[in-house]
Design a protein around this motif. Sequence first.
Motif, PDB file in Angstrom:
ATOM      1  N   ALA A   5     -21.257 -55.787  -3.841  1.00  0.00           N
ATOM      2  CA  ALA A   5     -20.727 -54.655  -4.591  1.00  0.00           C
ATOM      3  C   ALA A   5     -21.715 -54.228  -5.678  1.00  0.00           C
ATOM      4  O   ALA A   5     -21.914 -53.042  -5.928  1.00  0.00           O
ATOM      5  CB  ALA A   5     -19.375 -55.015  -5.215  1.00  0.00           C
ATOM      6  N   GLU A   6     -22.315 -55.214  -6.348  1.00  0.00           N
ATOM      7  CA  GLU A   6     -23.315 -54.900  -7.357  1.00  0.00           C
ATOM      8  C   GLU A   6     -24.481 -54.129  -6.746  1.00  0.00           C
ATOM      9  O   GLU A   6     -25.019 -53.206  -7.344  1.00  0.00           O
ATOM     10  CB  GLU A   6     -23.828 -56.188  -8.000  1.00  0.00           C
ATOM     11  N   ALA A   7     -24.873 -54.528  -5.534  1.00  0.00           N
ATOM     12  CA  ALA A   7     -26.021 -53.912  -4.888  1.00  0.00           C
ATOM     13  C   ALA A   7     -25.768 -52.443  -4.560  1.00  0.00           C
ATOM     14  O   ALA A   7     -26.701 -51.661  -4.447  1.00  0.00           O
ATOM     15  CB  ALA A   7     -26.387 -54.680  -3.624  1.00  0.00           C
ATOM     16  N   ARG A   8     -24.497 -52.065  -4.424  1.00  0.00           N
ATOM     17  CA  ARG A   8     -24.168 -50.688  -4.081  1.00  0.00           C
ATOM     18  C   ARG A   8     -24.095 -49.781  -5.307  1.00  0.00           C
ATOM     19  O   ARG A   8     -23.892 -48.589  -5.174  1.00  0.00           O
ATOM     20  CB  ARG A   8     -22.833 -50.644  -3.329  1.00  0.00           C
ATOM     21  N   LYS A   9     -24.247 -50.343  -6.486  1.00  0.00           N
ATOM     22  CA  LYS A   9     -24.167 -49.536  -7.699  1.00  0.00           C
ATOM     23  C   LYS A   9     -25.316 -48.527  -7.782  1.00  0.00           C
ATOM     24  O   LYS A   9     -26.434 -48.804  -7.356  1.00  0.00           O
ATOM     25  CB  LYS A   9     -24.191 -50.429  -8.943  1.00  0.00           C
ATOM     26  N   ILE A  10     -25.008 -47.369  -8.343  1.00  0.00           N
ATOM     27  CA  ILE A  10     -26.028 -46.348  -8.582  1.00  0.00           C
ATOM     28  C   ILE A  10     -26.696 -46.664  -9.907  1.00  0.00           C
ATOM     29  O   ILE A  10     -26.040 -46.748 -10.946  1.00  0.00           O
ATOM     30  CB  ILE A  10     -25.387 -44.949  -8.622  1.00  0.00           C
ATOM     31  N   ARG A  11     -28.000 -46.857  -9.884  1.00  0.00           N
ATOM     32  CA  ARG A  11     -28.758 -47.244 -11.082  1.00  0.00           C
ATOM     33  C   ARG A  11     -29.224 -45.985 -11.820  1.00  0.00           C
ATOM     34  O   ARG A  11     -29.891 -45.128 -11.248  1.00  0.00           O
ATOM     35  CB  ARG A  11     -29.938 -48.120 -10.695  1.00  0.00           C
ATOM     36  N   VAL A  12     -28.865 -45.902 -13.088  1.00  0.00           N
ATOM     37  CA  VAL A  12     -29.141 -44.697 -13.876  1.00  0.00           C
ATOM     38  C   VAL A  12     -30.000 -45.022 -15.101  1.00  0.00           C
ATOM     39  O   VAL A  12     -29.750 -46.006 -15.803  1.00  0.00           O
ATOM     40  CB  VAL A  12     -27.812 -44.049 -14.335  1.00  0.00           C
ATOM     41  N   LEU A  13     -30.996 -44.179 -15.333  1.00  0.00           N
ATOM     42  CA  LEU A  13     -31.771 -44.221 -16.567  1.00  0.00           C
ATOM     43  C   LEU A  13     -31.256 -43.082 -17.436  1.00  0.00           C
ATOM     44  O   LEU A  13     -31.215 -41.926 -17.013  1.00  0.00           O
ATOM     45  CB  LEU A  13     -33.263 -44.031 -16.276  1.00  0.00           C
ATOM     46  N   LEU A  14     -30.872 -43.395 -18.664  1.00  0.00           N
ATOM     47  CA  LEU A  14     -30.282 -42.421 -19.583  1.00  0.00           C
ATOM     48  C   LEU A  14     -31.314 -41.994 -20.622  1.00  0.00           C
ATOM     49  O   LEU A  14     -31.853 -42.832 -21.342  1.00  0.00           O
ATOM     50  CB  LEU A  14     -29.068 -43.058 -20.255  1.00  0.00           C
ATOM     51  N   VAL A  15     -31.595 -40.699 -20.671  1.00  0.00           N
ATOM     52  CA  VAL A  15     -32.633 -40.186 -21.568  1.00  0.00           C
ATOM     53  C   VAL A  15     -32.055 -39.128 -22.501  1.00  0.00           C
ATOM     54  O   VAL A  15     -31.617 -38.058 -22.060  1.00  0.00           O
ATOM     55  CB  VAL A  15     -33.800 -39.575 -20.769  1.00  0.00           C
ATOM     56  N   ASP A  16     -32.049 -39.437 -23.785  1.00  0.00           N
ATOM     57  CA  ASP A  16     -31.593 -38.493 -24.806  1.00  0.00           C
ATOM     58  C   ASP A  16     -32.150 -38.980 -26.143  1.00  0.00           C
ATOM     59  O   ASP A  16     -32.242 -40.189 -26.376  1.00  0.00           O
ATOM     60  CB  ASP A  16     -30.062 -38.449 -24.852  1.00  0.00           C
ATOM     61  N   ASP A  17     -32.521 -38.047 -27.016  1.00  0.00           N
ATOM     62  CA  ASP A  17     -33.118 -38.471 -28.278  1.00  0.00           C
ATOM     63  C   ASP A  17     -32.085 -38.818 -29.344  1.00  0.00           C
ATOM     64  O   ASP A  17     -32.454 -39.166 -30.468  1.00  0.00           O
ATOM     65  CB  ASP A  17     -34.100 -37.416 -28.797  1.00  0.00           C
ATOM     66  N   HIS A  18     -30.813 -38.734 -29.019  1.00  0.00           N
ATOM     67  CA  HIS A  18     -29.754 -39.105 -29.951  1.00  0.00           C
ATOM     68  C   HIS A  18     -29.079 -40.392 -29.487  1.00  0.00           C
ATOM     69  O   HIS A  18     -28.473 -40.434 -28.418  1.00  0.00           O
ATOM     70  CB  HIS A  18     -28.723 -37.993 -30.077  1.00  0.00           C
ATOM     71  N   ALA A  19     -29.195 -41.424 -30.305  1.00  0.00           N
ATOM     72  CA  ALA A  19     -28.640 -42.728 -29.938  1.00  0.00           C
ATOM     73  C   ALA A  19     -27.129 -42.669 -29.724  1.00  0.00           C
ATOM     74  O   ALA A  19     -26.587 -43.331 -28.833  1.00  0.00           O
ATOM     75  CB  ALA A  19     -28.973 -43.759 -31.017  1.00  0.00           C
ATOM     76  N   LEU A  20     -26.432 -41.872 -30.536  1.00  0.00           N
ATOM     77  CA  LEU A  20     -24.980 -41.770 -30.393  1.00  0.00           C
ATOM     78  C   LEU A  20     -24.591 -41.131 -29.062  1.00  0.00           C
ATOM     79  O   LEU A  20     -23.599 -41.527 -28.447  1.00  0.00           O
ATOM     80  CB  LEU A  20     -24.384 -40.962 -31.551  1.00  0.00           C
ATOM     81  N   VAL A  21     -25.375 -40.159 -28.625  1.00  0.00           N
ATOM     82  CA  VAL A  21     -25.109 -39.528 -27.328  1.00  0.00           C
ATOM     83  C   VAL A  21     -25.308 -40.541 -26.209  1.00  0.00           C
ATOM     84  O   VAL A  21     -24.479 -40.658 -25.300  1.00  0.00           O
ATOM     85  CB  VAL A  21     -26.012 -38.300 -27.115  1.00  0.00           C
ATOM     86  N   ARG A  22     -26.407 -41.287 -26.274  1.00  0.00           N
ATOM     87  CA  ARG A  22     -26.665 -42.296 -25.243  1.00  0.00           C
ATOM     88  C   ARG A  22     -25.540 -43.330 -25.214  1.00  0.00           C
ATOM     89  O   ARG A  22     -25.059 -43.713 -24.142  1.00  0.00           O
ATOM     90  CB  ARG A  22     -28.013 -42.987 -25.483  1.00  0.00           C
ATOM     91  N   ALA A  23     -25.124 -43.771 -26.390  1.00  0.00           N
ATOM     92  CA  ALA A  23     -24.051 -44.768 -26.448  1.00  0.00           C
ATOM     93  C   ALA A  23     -22.754 -44.205 -25.879  1.00  0.00           C
ATOM     94  O   ALA A  23     -22.022 -44.898 -25.153  1.00  0.00           O
ATOM     95  CB  ALA A  23     -23.839 -45.220 -27.899  1.00  0.00           C
ATOM     96  N   GLY A  24     -22.464 -42.949 -26.187  1.00  0.00           N
ATOM     97  CA  GLY A  24     -21.247 -42.331 -25.689  1.00  0.00           C
ATOM     98  C   GLY A  24     -21.244 -42.162 -24.182  1.00  0.00           C
ATOM     99  O   GLY A  24     -20.245 -42.461 -23.507  1.00  0.00           O
ATOM    100  N   VAL A  25     -22.356 -41.689 -23.642  1.00  0.00           N
ATOM    101  CA  VAL A  25     -22.450 -41.505 -22.192  1.00  0.00           C
ATOM    102  C   VAL A  25     -22.377 -42.853 -21.479  1.00  0.00           C
ATOM    103  O   VAL A  25     -21.689 -43.003 -20.463  1.00  0.00           O
ATOM    104  CB  VAL A  25     -23.756 -40.770 -21.817  1.00  0.00           C
ATOM    105  N   ARG A  26     -23.072 -43.835 -22.013  1.00  0.00           N
ATOM    106  CA  ARG A  26     -23.049 -45.178 -21.426  1.00  0.00           C
ATOM    107  C   ARG A  26     -21.609 -45.717 -21.394  1.00  0.00           C
ATOM    108  O   ARG A  26     -21.151 -46.242 -20.380  1.00  0.00           O
ATOM    109  CB  ARG A  26     -23.945 -46.123 -22.214  1.00  0.00           C
ATOM    110  N   ALA A  27     -20.899 -45.554 -22.507  1.00  0.00           N
ATOM    111  CA  ALA A  27     -19.529 -46.066 -22.589  1.00  0.00           C
ATOM    112  C   ALA A  27     -18.599 -45.324 -21.627  1.00  0.00           C
ATOM    113  O   ALA A  27     -17.767 -45.940 -20.957  1.00  0.00           O
ATOM    114  CB  ALA A  27     -19.007 -45.937 -24.023  1.00  0.00           C
ATOM    115  N   GLU A  28     -18.753 -43.997 -21.556  1.00  0.00           N
ATOM    116  CA  GLU A  28     -17.892 -43.212 -20.673  1.00  0.00           C
ATOM    117  C   GLU A  28     -18.124 -43.565 -19.204  1.00  0.00           C
ATOM    118  O   GLU A  28     -17.174 -43.683 -18.423  1.00  0.00           O
ATOM    119  CB  GLU A  28     -18.137 -41.720 -20.900  1.00  0.00           C
ATOM    120  N   LEU A  29     -19.380 -43.732 -18.818  1.00  0.00           N
ATOM    121  CA  LEU A  29     -19.670 -44.109 -17.437  1.00  0.00           C
ATOM    122  C   LEU A  29     -19.141 -45.512 -17.138  1.00  0.00           C
ATOM    123  O   LEU A  29     -18.614 -45.772 -16.057  1.00  0.00           O
ATOM    124  CB  LEU A  29     -21.171 -44.032 -17.166  1.00  0.00           C
ATOM    125  N   ALA A  30     -19.274 -46.413 -18.096  1.00  0.00           N
ATOM    126  CA  ALA A  30     -18.774 -47.778 -17.900  1.00  0.00           C
ATOM    127  C   ALA A  30     -17.261 -47.783 -17.722  1.00  0.00           C
ATOM    128  O   ALA A  30     -16.712 -48.554 -16.915  1.00  0.00           O
ATOM    129  CB  ALA A  30     -19.163 -48.648 -19.094  1.00  0.00           C
TER     130      ALA A  30
END
Length: 226
Positions: A5-30
Amino acid sequence: MNQSAEARKIRVLLVDDHALVRAGVRAELANHAPDIDVVGEADDVEGAVAAAHALLPDVVLLDVHLPGGRGGGGAEVVATCTDILATTKFLALSVSDASDDVVAVIRSGARGYVTKAITADDLADAVRRVAAGDAAFSPRLAGFVLDAFGTSTADLAVHDDELDRLTAREQEVMRLIARGYAYKEVAAELFISIKTVETHVSAVLRKLQLSSRHELTRWAAARRLL
């Protein structure tokens, strides 16, 4: 979760210059997409290019306005990563819905563009579609791309014989899907179920002998149906 199941995960690199945005997107996707794994982050052009080559993620989710590089932002990142576009797809995520921003990043090789007004579920769906090689756009943004990449009017004659293969309802669904609407947005717009939308999309692709939403968008654009 087991290893397969882990192997089927879509691997994403998150690029944004605002740390809060990155944290928010990471949390929402999780929280909303257990099949998507954020494997890295970057906050500028150089960092994004380096991380994309080092991690070779399935999808790079990036803002179009980034510091560093030659000032080209997200479009510059994509253009600098042409050597990995065969395996790593790029999806822009930005507050901007300006046509210049949309066209620039798509012209560089990105597979889609969504705004930060998008819901977590729809963002996850866009990531999945881009990872699968399809295109993904927030509603109405696809029109900018179609206008920018369209050919001359003389080359855009409508092929009535192909369009006539579709029922009136299939044509309605086709136009919305080609504009970048998600299935549930089409369902809400036409007051039908998501399952019915899926059935209509399958019928449209089969009748037109197309294999993906991306091809459908190009087909519709070539006939000025959007």
